[in-house]
Every structure is written in structure tokens, then in C-alpha cells.
Design a protein around this motif. Structure first.
Motif: not given
Length: 570
Positions: A46-52, A79-82
Motif C-alpha cells: 500500500v503506497g502512501i503519497i506523502n505531500t508534506s 506493507l506500507p511504503v510512503e
């Protein structure tokens, strides 16, 4: 014996070296340099798009939200991957964040498509990030869920409640009028943006978050729980759980936006008295699906959709009040007869089921009105048509002065931002409160990129005489947090030779909100002659880079300002 490569997890979308087994072997080798075990590498990702970003203060709480997301994802065997993409911090970008929305959508689309993802969480908030990510994710054609940043909480200045950014404008107007000192405006500046999160009013960010929720892209309450509340982390963890279930195919019905979702989004926008920018973003989102948002049909929806939410800039409350008053649960319950109820959300639940399950939830009717006692009888926004805006223009009537709705006035014309800035406060400017301020050449196909300059300042000499509002017309945009009788998104725009470009100083213009008309009072022959006599517009000398791509490809406001080559093609 050949190794069986399954097209999921780290073996999904393998880099092409001409040998698929070698590609898998090499990728796993590099992944193990990050400490991953074989067990982890065999899980769905599961990808996590990180816009910080250091240039996006609205997203400064994302590290905590990502931790919560990862808890939910890990607990369900994925598996989380940002990973990062472009971040659009509204007030930190020149000339305007709108110029970069499509660039961000391309970044999101290609990174989702290129990387080994089974599903992805779109984590964003500040104005253009949510529409950009949704546009990109639609085009990438992989399962996605949305997790908004959540709104800021309010602050106080001398017992006056403050929230960005409607109150920013209210105090700035007082400062320009000479009613408050430089010291006081500095104190206000220190208190306006009091926490992490997006603007605390029903601006573009919160409007798009609410629209995402009604379209079924995010979980209940994800649009309105304040950014700094513990419930925001709870929603983040639950979102991680749902996205993991999607990645593992435990949720069979994958959410895909359809025409009914777009319709429901428009109803929601109108009932919120939401941001004018949302029309452009929704049109662009729909365009990625091959769905057209027709502004004349939009008027028909507006005629039968009441404004139910008493939030700034239309009303008096803030996003945290909206949440405590029942949020989208209460609003959707009231809107039920107007909605297409057969749509579903990311959990696979129908909108009808969600509304029914929340039918007895708390509802403060001071903030979220009932249909029987609406804040306004008709929708917050309308489209205007006429000889200077044949493809449409937008008025947020719920934030405008009704005394100006049926009016004819003299045009005071500024050809561009520079001339407006130079002349607007000059004592020599011959202007009255009954005149119409006209600002040209700030549409999408300009080097300005359609900035939020449509909120023209009222000339100081009129401000000091007590004028609080007047009719202002442009082919640009305004912030979703702004207010006033302001007509925007005139299409086609001046810079492409639209009829808006032929308006001259002293011309008479007629506005009729009742008839949804905006017209230059001249004969058809005179209109035709002026259009024929137009000098060819000087095309900016843009030789390279993204600005050239933008200028060559951007569509008009009524088409969503997307790039022509990014729209859905059969």
C-alpha cells in the motif's frame, strides 16, 4: 526451473532488464538494503503519497498521520511504503499554485503507474493537492483512497474569533481602510493560522475534502475532523485498514468514480456554499473520466439545492463547528432526497446505507440547517451566460450582496494585474460604488496561470467612504475563503480573444442573477465590429520548460483548466 513471478507487492511493475527473474532478484536485493525480510517483500504494497514539505505548513502534521496509516496497513497484512510527490503549498508558490496542479497530477499518475503498488493512499489537503492527486490517480487506474489533512482550529484576537483565511481578508480590508494600525495587523498576522491543517473555513481545501467524502473516496468524517484532534489519527488508521483490505482484495467492489458521483459532488458543493474553485477542479476530475460538467445543467441543480451550511465565508461558523454540529453525516441526511443513492464508497457500502446508518447521529441545526429552514433557498453558486461570457462565468451568490444582483453599471477596466495594482488606489481614479471593476488577462492561458486575483480590492477612497462591496468581474479566480459580489472564470478568457477582451472604459454592463445573465450593452453589430478589429494578442515568448508545456496545453475554465492531452481519450 524458472521462478514464478507474481504480479503484486515488490514483484509488481518490475524494471525492464530483459530478464524478469533478474529484475525481481535485483529489486529484492536493493530492497533488503533497507532491512526488509522476505516475508515483508512478499506482502501486497500500500503506497502512501506523502505531500508534506517545508513549503506546505498545512501538512506539517503528516508524520503523525503517516504513522497511524502504517498501523492500519500493517495490522492487515500489507506493507506500507510512503513516497513523495510535488507538494503545492498555496501561499508559497509563484505565480499561483493553480499553474502547477496539472504538473502534480502528472507526477502522481506516473509514480502510481511506475512503482510496485497494489493500492495507494492519497494524503493531501492544501487546496490543489487533493484535486491534483485524484486526477492523477484516476488516470493511473489503480485502486486509491483519499485521506484529507483536516482543517485548522480557530484562534482569537481581542475576543474576536479568528480563522484563516476569511478573517485574513476581513482584517486586511480594515487595515487598508485605515481602521486598524500596522501594529494590530501584525498581531492578527501572528494568530490567524493557529495550527496544522487547512483553512478553518469552507474554502477550497475543505470543499474538496467534503466533495471527496460524498463521492465515496474517503471515510465518514474524514473531511471535517480538525487536523490536531486525536480523531484525525483514528481516521488515518482506519483508512490504512481499508486500503490494505483493498490491496488484499478482501473488498471486492473497487471504488470507481462515475457520473452519479460527480452529480452528488455538485449537489454537495452547492449546499455547502463551497468554493468557486471546486467547479474547475470537479470539471477536471470529470474530464479524466470522459464526463462533461455542463454549466447550464449546473444551474438547474443549483435552483433545487438549498444552502444548508452556515459557515464562513458565506455564513458565520468554522469547520470545527461543522464537525461538532454533525459534519457530513448531518448534511447528507438532509440532502438525501436530492442525491443519487446508488453510488458506493471505498468500503463497498452504498451511499444510501451510509446515510441510513447515521440517520440518528447528532445534528446542530444552528450550523447545518434543515431543508425546511435553509440558510439560502437556492445553491451557493451559479453560472452566468451572456455576450461577454458565452461559455460561462461563475458567481458565488451565497457570499455576495443581494442588493447588487440586478444591476447595470459603468465598466472601469484594467487590462492586467500590473495596471490594476498601479491605479486601483489612486485618488485620480474616477469611480463610484455603482461602477463595475473589470480585470482582464488573468485567465488560464496567461503567464499568471489564472491566479486568485479576481478578488479585486475595493479602491481605498471608496473603502474610506464606507463601501464594503461592489461588482467585480474577471477571467481569473478567487480564493475559496473570499467573499463579495465577484464574477469569475469568464470564458473564453481575454488572452485568447474572447469577447470579454473588447470591454472598454465607460461601457455599460448588465448583471441579472435572476436571469443568470451578464451582458455588455452594445448592439450585435458593434460587438462583431469590435471583435473583428481586435489586434492579435501578443503571445508570450516562452521557449522551454514546464511553462511552455502549460501555456501550449491548458484548457479554458469551463473545461477545468486541465491539459488537453491529459483528458480521457477513448
Amino acid at each position: 526451473m524458472k521462478k514464478k513471478i507474481k504480479k503484486s507487492g515488490f514483484d509488481n511493475n518490475l524494471t525492464n532488464y530483459g530478464d524478469i527473474e533478474f529484475s525481481s532478484y535485483l529489486r529484492r536485493s536493493f530492497a533488503k538494503s533497507m532491512g526488509y525480510t522476505d516475508e515483508s517483500l512478499n506482502k501486497p504494497i500500500v503506497g502512501i503519497i506523502n505531500t508534506s514539505s517545508g513549503f506546505n505548513s498545512c501538512h506539517r502534521h503528516f508524520p503523525e498521520m503517516i504513522d497511524a496509516l502504517k498501523r492500519g496497513i500493517n495490522s492487515n497484512g500489507c506493507l506500507p511504503v510512503e513516497f513523495p510527490v510535488i507538494s503545492l503549498g498555496e501561499v508559497y508558490l509563484h505565480p499561483t499554485s493553480m499553474m502547477f496542479r496539472n504538473l502534480m497530477s502528472m507526477d502522481v499518475e506516473e509514480m502510481i503507474r511506475a512503482q510496485p503498488l497494489d493500492a495507494v493512499v492519497l494524503l493531501g489537503g492544501c487546496d490543489k493537492t487533493l484535486p491534483a492527486m485524484i486526477m492523477g490517480a484516476i488516470s493511473a487506474e489503480k485502486p486509491f483512497v483519499v485521506l484529507p489533512a483536516g482543517p485548522m482550529i480557530t484562534s482569537k484576537f481581542e475576543n474576536d474569533r479568528l480563522g484563516a483565511c476569511t478573517d485574513c481578508r476581513r482584517y486586511w480590508s480594515k487595515y487598508r481602510e485605515g481602521k486598524i494600525s500596522p501594529h494590530k495587523i501584525s498581531e492578527v498576522e501572528n494568530k490567524l493560522a493557529s495550527s496544522a491543517g487547512t483553512c478553518s473555513v469552507m474554502g477550497t481545501a475543505s470543499t474538496m475534502a467534503c466533495i471527496s467524502e460524498v463521492m465515496g473516496l474517503s471515510l465518514t468524517d474524514s473531511s471535517c475532523v480538525p487536523a490536531v484532534y486525536s480523531e484525525r489519527l483514528n481516521i488515518a488508521e482506519k483508512t490504512g485498514v481499508i486500503c490494505a483490505k483493498i490491496a488484499k482484495k478482501k473488498i471486492k467492489k473497487i471504488k470507481k468514480i462515475n457520473k452519479q458521483d460527480i452529480y452528488n459532488a455538485l449537489v454537495c458543493l452547492l449546499s455547502l456554499g463551497g468554493s468557486t474553485n471546486a467547479i474547475i477542479h470537479l470539471t477536471a476530475i470529470a474530464g479524466r473520466l470522459g464526463i462533461k460538467v455542463d454549466l447550464r445543467e449546473f444551474n438547474k441543480i443549483s435552483n433545487k439545492t438549498p444552502v444548508l451550511v452556515d459557515l464562513k465565508p458565506t455564513g458565520k461558523f468554522y469547520m470545527e463547528d461543522f464537525y461538532h454540529a454533525g459534519g457530513m453525516k448531518a448534511l447528507l441526511k438532509e440532502l438525501k432526497p436530492l442525491l443519487k443513492l446508488g453510488t458506493s464508497n471505498i468500503e463497498g457500502k452504498s451511499l444510501s446505507t451510509l446515510i441510513n446508518s447515521n440517520s440518528k447521529s447528532f445534528h446542530d441545526q444552528n450550523v447545518i440547517r434543515s431543508r425546511k429552514k435553509p440558510f439560502e433557498k437556492h445553491g451557493g453558486l451559479i453560472s452566468l451566460f451572456g455576450n461577454i461570457c458565452p461559455s460561462g462565468a461563475i458567481l458565488k451568490r451565497s457570499a455576495a450582496d443581494k442588493k447588487l444582483f440586478e444591476k447595470t453599471g459603468k465598466a472601469i477596466v484594467f487590462e492586467d494585474i500590473k495596471s490594476m495594482s498601479k491605479l486601483i488606489d489612486k485618488q485620480s481614479l474616477k469611480i463610484s460604488k455603482n461602477d463595475f471593476l473589470i480585470l482582464k488577462n488573468i485567465g488560464p492561458k496567461t503567464v499568471y496561470g489564472m491566479p486568485e486575483a479576481g478578488y479585486l480590492p475595493i479602491p481605498k477612497k471608496l473603502l474610506k467612504s464606507g463601501v464594503k462591496d461592489m461588482i467585480r468581474i474577471s477571467d481569473g479566480r478567487m480564493s475559496g475563503t473570499a467573499f463579495g459580489t465577484i464574477i469569475l472564470h469568464v470564458s473564453p478568457e481575454s488572452s485568447v480573444g474572447g469577447p470579454f477582451s473588447i470591454i472598454k472604459n465607460g461601457d455599460k454592463i448588465k448583471l441579472s442573477v435572476k436571469n443568470k445573465r451578464l451582458d455588455l450593452i452594445i448592439s450585435k453589430n458593434e460587438l462583431k465590429n469590435r471583435l473583428n478589429k481586435q489586434i492579435n494578442k501578443k503571445i508570450p515568448n516562452i521557449k522551454r520548460g514546464y511553462l511552455k508545456l502549460y501555456y501550449d496545453s491548458v484548457l479554458q475554465a469551463h473545461e477545468g483548466c486541465d491539459f488537453d492531452f491529459l483528458q480521457y481519450k477513448k
